[in-house]
Design a protein around this motif. Sequence first.
Motif, mmCIF file in Angstrom:
data_model
loop_
_atom_site.group_PDB
_atom_site.id
_atom_site.type_symbol
_atom_site.label_atom_id
_atom_site.label_comp_id
_atom_site.label_asym_id
_atom_site.label_seq_id
_atom_site.Cartn_x
_atom_site.Cartn_y
_atom_site.Cartn_z
ATOM 1 N N LYS A 25 0.657 -1.303 0.254
ATOM 2 C CA LYS A 25 -0.042 0.500 0.063
ATOM 3 C C LYS A 25 1.163 1.484 -0.246
ATOM 4 N N TYR A 54 -3.253 3.489 3.604
ATOM 5 C CA TYR A 54 -2.050 3.058 1.829
ATOM 6 C C TYR A 54 -1.064 4.529 2.986
ATOM 7 N N ASP A 233 -3.412 -2.556 -8.781
ATOM 8 C CA ASP A 233 -4.367 -2.153 -8.154
ATOM 9 C C ASP A 233 -5.295 -2.231 -7.887
#
Length: 286
Positions: A25, A54, A233
């Motif tokens: 992340k 994140y 992602d």
Amino acid sequence: MKKVLYPLAAAALFSAATTAHAEDKSLVIGTNNWAENIAVANMWKIILEDKYDYDIELSDVGKNALYSGLANGDFDISLEIWLPTTDAPYLEPYKDRVEINGAWYEGTGLGVVVPTYVDIDTLDELGEHADDFAYQGSPTILGIDSGSSIAGLTDEAIDEYSLPLEQVNSSGPAMMAALDDAYSREEPIAVTLWSPHWAFAEYDLKYLEDPKNVYGDNETIYWFSRQNFTDDDPWLTQVLNEWHMDDDSLGTLMADIEKAGDPVEGAQTWIDDNQDLIDEWLAAGE
């Protein structure tokens, strides 16, 4: 024996795959020094760090470095590319090495801007009244950094319209300070500006008509990424593809930042006041 994947199980696996967050992340967002770029980059940094853990770095660089950095994988994403005209020259050398993703703002503007109290309406008229637009003793169009797209287009406009003015480049804040000073005294001033920008909410301004279309037609802003980011992602890709802003939502975000004098504080204020809209974007990843 061949395995049979039942429909419900297949659907569940597909849903998990497409909505899963990236395992890593950490994310580097390449930014450039445009008001709306700073605004949305800080907005997304706060949302993704606070709600989804994140770890995001904002890396502010010039346009050339931004595009080469994405192509080389130094940055993961950048939130602003204007197409089909303004950023096309920057994209061209790297078009096979970056990914253009969803559009989040439509109907941009770009060009030379004057206050509405100035009695001219076209770039040709700017040339005819050049002496009225003196800055430090010379007829001038005040612009932002020389490496920006709008600076290059303004140089083209000066040539195309044979304007007896020179473009003086500085930072965006320095240009806006000069505009504010001239506006407070109702003096003529010509600057390069773009929409979306908070200045149009703060001052009464108008674009000078560009009949030769040097600055191009209204454009669309997309976000873009390094190669394979959408595979790495898929959750964030879906969310950012659902993200859309208009003059009201983006204008208030930029205005909150300008009022706060700090992009983090201003973006947080806007987030607190617009959670329903943010939830709509985030629902795309659920």
